[in-house]
Design an enzyme around this catalytic site. Structure first.
Site, mmCIF file in Angstrom:
data_model
loop_
_atom_site.group_PDB
_atom_site.id
_atom_site.type_symbol
_atom_site.label_atom_id
_atom_site.label_comp_id
_atom_site.label_asym_id
_atom_site.label_seq_id
_atom_site.Cartn_x
_atom_site.Cartn_y
_atom_site.Cartn_z
ATOM 1 N N SER A 7 0.839 -1.194 0.000
ATOM 2 C CA SER A 7 0.000 0.000 0.000
ATOM 3 C C SER A 7 0.877 1.248 0.000
ATOM 4 O O SER A 7 1.633 1.499 0.945
ATOM 5 C CB SER A 7 -0.904 0.012 1.224
ATOM 6 O OG SER A 7 -1.572 1.256 1.293
ATOM 7 N N HIS A 32 -1.435 -1.267 -4.140
ATOM 8 C CA HIS A 32 -2.677 -0.760 -3.538
ATOM 9 C C HIS A 32 -2.577 0.756 -3.352
ATOM 10 O O HIS A 32 -1.599 1.268 -2.804
ATOM 11 C CB HIS A 32 -2.874 -1.467 -2.189
ATOM 12 C CG HIS A 32 -4.171 -1.202 -1.515
ATOM 13 N ND1 HIS A 32 -5.339 -1.859 -1.849
ATOM 14 C CD2 HIS A 32 -4.505 -0.361 -0.498
ATOM 15 C CE1 HIS A 32 -6.326 -1.440 -1.067
ATOM 16 N NE2 HIS A 32 -5.845 -0.517 -0.242
ATOM 17 N N ASP A 34 -4.609 4.076 -1.907
ATOM 18 C CA ASP A 34 -5.687 4.499 -1.008
ATOM 19 C C ASP A 34 -6.079 5.951 -1.254
ATOM 20 O O ASP A 34 -5.274 6.850 -1.050
ATOM 21 C CB ASP A 34 -5.220 4.377 0.454
ATOM 22 C CG ASP A 34 -5.158 2.939 0.913
ATOM 23 O OD1 ASP A 34 -6.158 2.222 0.736
ATOM 24 O OD2 ASP A 34 -4.105 2.541 1.450
ATOM 25 N N MET A 36 -8.523 8.978 -0.061
ATOM 26 C CA MET A 36 -9.361 9.414 1.079
ATOM 27 C C MET A 36 -9.802 10.847 0.868
ATOM 28 O O MET A 36 -9.012 11.683 0.422
ATOM 29 C CB MET A 36 -8.548 9.332 2.369
ATOM 30 C CG MET A 36 -7.962 7.970 2.639
ATOM 31 S SD MET A 36 -6.991 7.981 4.146
ATOM 32 C CE MET A 36 -6.285 6.334 4.078
ATOM 33 N N HIS A 65 -8.379 1.856 -3.987
ATOM 34 C CA HIS A 65 -9.344 1.738 -2.885
ATOM 35 C C HIS A 65 -9.900 3.129 -2.596
ATOM 36 O O HIS A 65 -9.215 3.972 -2.028
ATOM 37 C CB HIS A 65 -8.600 1.157 -1.677
ATOM 38 C CG HIS A 65 -9.414 1.034 -0.429
ATOM 39 N ND1 HIS A 65 -8.854 0.786 0.804
ATOM 40 C CD2 HIS A 65 -10.753 1.119 -0.215
ATOM 41 C CE1 HIS A 65 -9.807 0.721 1.722
ATOM 42 N NE2 HIS A 65 -10.963 0.939 1.134
ATOM 43 N N MET A 67 -11.929 5.552 -0.572
ATOM 44 C CA MET A 67 -12.598 5.819 0.707
ATOM 45 C C MET A 67 -13.204 7.211 0.586
ATOM 46 O O MET A 67 -12.755 8.169 1.217
ATOM 47 C CB MET A 67 -11.580 5.723 1.846
ATOM 48 C CG MET A 67 -11.207 4.294 2.183
ATOM 49 S SD MET A 67 -9.663 4.149 3.100
ATOM 50 C CE MET A 67 -8.516 4.138 1.725
ATOM 51 N N MET A 136 -12.004 -4.765 5.386
ATOM 52 C CA MET A 136 -11.141 -3.905 6.198
ATOM 53 C C MET A 136 -10.884 -4.559 7.554
ATOM 54 O O MET A 136 -11.818 -4.937 8.260
ATOM 55 C CB MET A 136 -11.798 -2.536 6.429
ATOM 56 C CG MET A 136 -11.981 -1.677 5.193
ATOM 57 S SD MET A 136 -10.458 -1.258 4.330
ATOM 58 C CE MET A 136 -9.479 -0.498 5.615
ATOM 59 N N PHE A 142 -6.272 5.459 8.072
ATOM 60 C CA PHE A 142 -4.870 5.604 8.468
ATOM 61 C C PHE A 142 -4.113 4.297 8.283
ATOM 62 O O PHE A 142 -4.694 3.222 8.461
ATOM 63 C CB PHE A 142 -4.769 6.027 9.944
ATOM 64 C CG PHE A 142 -5.525 7.299 10.230
ATOM 65 C CD1 PHE A 142 -4.931 8.545 10.033
ATOM 66 C CD2 PHE A 142 -6.850 7.246 10.639
ATOM 67 C CE1 PHE A 142 -5.651 9.718 10.256
ATOM 68 C CE2 PHE A 142 -7.577 8.415 10.870
ATOM 69 C CZ PHE A 142 -6.976 9.653 10.677
ATOM 70 N N GLY A 143 -2.839 4.414 7.965
ATOM 71 C CA GLY A 143 -1.972 3.239 7.939
ATOM 72 C C GLY A 143 -1.430 2.995 9.338
ATOM 73 O O GLY A 143 -1.645 3.795 10.259
ATOM 74 N N GLY A 144 -0.765 1.879 9.498
ATOM 75 C CA GLY A 144 -0.058 1.602 10.749
ATOM 76 C C GLY A 144 -0.928 1.252 11.944
ATOM 77 O O GLY A 144 -0.462 1.323 13.076
ATOM 78 N N ASP A 174 -7.240 -5.804 4.339
ATOM 79 C CA ASP A 174 -6.613 -4.480 4.286
ATOM 80 C C ASP A 174 -6.512 -3.865 5.677
ATOM 81 O O ASP A 174 -7.523 -3.469 6.250
ATOM 82 C CB ASP A 174 -7.457 -3.587 3.351
ATOM 83 C CG ASP A 174 -6.788 -2.254 3.063
ATOM 84 O OD1 ASP A 174 -5.632 -2.060 3.499
ATOM 85 O OD2 ASP A 174 -7.424 -1.417 2.400
ATOM 86 N N GLY A 175 -5.279 -3.789 6.179
ATOM 87 C CA GLY A 175 -5.026 -3.092 7.430
ATOM 88 C C GLY A 175 -4.394 -3.962 8.499
ATOM 89 O O GLY A 175 -4.921 -5.020 8.839
ATOM 90 N N SER A 197 2.604 -0.401 6.157
ATOM 91 C CA SER A 197 3.779 -0.144 6.999
ATOM 92 C C SER A 197 4.713 -1.338 7.122
ATOM 93 O O SER A 197 5.933 -1.157 7.165
ATOM 94 C CB SER A 197 3.365 0.372 8.377
ATOM 95 O OG SER A 197 2.079 -0.053 8.692
HETATM 96 C C1 DX5 Z 1 -6.338 2.164 5.576
HETATM 97 C C2 DX5 Z 1 -5.928 1.773 4.190
HETATM 98 C C3 DX5 Z 1 -4.935 0.699 4.117
HETATM 99 C C4 DX5 Z 1 -3.592 1.061 4.700
HETATM 100 C C5 DX5 Z 1 -2.978 -0.179 5.262
HETATM 101 O O1 DX5 Z 1 -7.410 3.038 5.516
HETATM 102 O O2 DX5 Z 1 -7.073 1.337 3.459
HETATM 103 O O3 DX5 Z 1 -4.758 0.256 2.778
HETATM 104 O O4 DX5 Z 1 -2.714 1.631 3.767
HETATM 105 O O5 DX5 Z 1 -1.828 0.163 5.943
HETATM 106 P P1 DX5 Z 1 -1.155 -0.772 7.021
HETATM 107 O O6 DX5 Z 1 -0.712 -2.002 6.327
HETATM 108 O O7 DX5 Z 1 -0.020 0.067 7.544
HETATM 109 O O8 DX5 Z 1 -2.196 -1.054 8.081
HETATM 110 ZN ZN ZN Z 2 -6.730 0.374 1.474
#
Ligand code: DX5
Ligand code: ZN
Length: 218
Positions: A7, A32, A34, A36, A65, A67, A136, A142-144, A174-175, A197
């Protein structure tokens, strides 16, 4: 073997070209992306101008993706920007079937993303029309974040729904995916691991991708 989709949200945005080359040289099959809007989710990431550049550099499948609210307004623009797969959120689409028809008519694979609180059963009357479910495993935005353990039950339930109808719909998780939890996610029935991450913060991202693809989970 699972599909791994790094991602880009977790990449170094000052070096996107280098990050895309890393993914190209890796064994990852998808990239991937994202998107937003600060309305459907409490964060804003990147949009069309960035994605149209990234898809030029990217040799893998571009997995976009969304959002965002009202994704129908932008589906064609994301297709033109190079999206191969387009995911819309069930929670953002009161006329979901229409969104799916639009995405397929535009020549992309149609994905439906569902939030952690949305039951798998809500997919019952759309599953036969789609190519991908993006389940999800964190709250989007958010990532991480930490993997929500209950997702494992949802994967098993979705696997049953798909296999029960002899469908070929892919299950994307995802996540919060890590090298440590990948085996239990795959054992539950997932096909695709989205990994932000874990890949981009690792000292050797290509090796981390290789490890994820070769996860032993029988
Ligand atoms: C979150 C995103 C994910 C995100 C995953 O809203 O849809 O795709 O990038 O990141 P990690 O792997 O760090 O949880
Ligand atoms: Zn995503």
């Amino acid at each position: 073997m699972p599909i791994v989709a790094p991602s880009l949200l977790a990449a170094n945005f000052l070096q996107l070209d280098k990050e895309c080359q890393m993914v190209n040289e890796s064994e990852a099959q998808w990239l991937h992306l994202d998107v937003m809007d600060g309305r459907f989710v409490p964060n804003i990431s990147f949009g069309l101008p960035v994605i149209s550049q990234v898809t030029k550099a990217n040799k893998k499948i571009s997995d976009v993706h969304l959002m965002i609210l009202e994704p129908e307004k932008y589906a064609e623009a994301f297709r033109d920007a190079g999206a191969d797969n387009l995911h819309v959120h069930i929670e953002a689409c009161p006329n979901l079937h229409r969104n799916i028809e639009q995405i397929k008519m535009l020549g992309m694979k149609a994905g439906v993303a569902i939030n952690p609180h949305t039951p798998v059963a809500d997919l019952k009357d759309i599953i036969q029309d789609i190519d991908i479910v993006n389940l999800m495993s964190v709250n989007p935005g958010f990532g991480g974040q930490k993997f929500i353990a209950h997702t494992i039950k949802k994967i098993q339930e979705l696997r049953k729904m798909i296999d029960g109808q002899n469908l070929t719909v892919k299950i994307v998780i995802d996540g919060g995916v890590t090298v440590d939890n990948a085996a239990s996610i795959l054992r539950a029935g997932a096909d695709v691991l989205v990994v932000g991450s874990t890949v981009f913060s690792s000292p050797d991202p290509k090796e981390t991708i290789r490890k994820l693809i070769n996860t032993k989970y029988a």
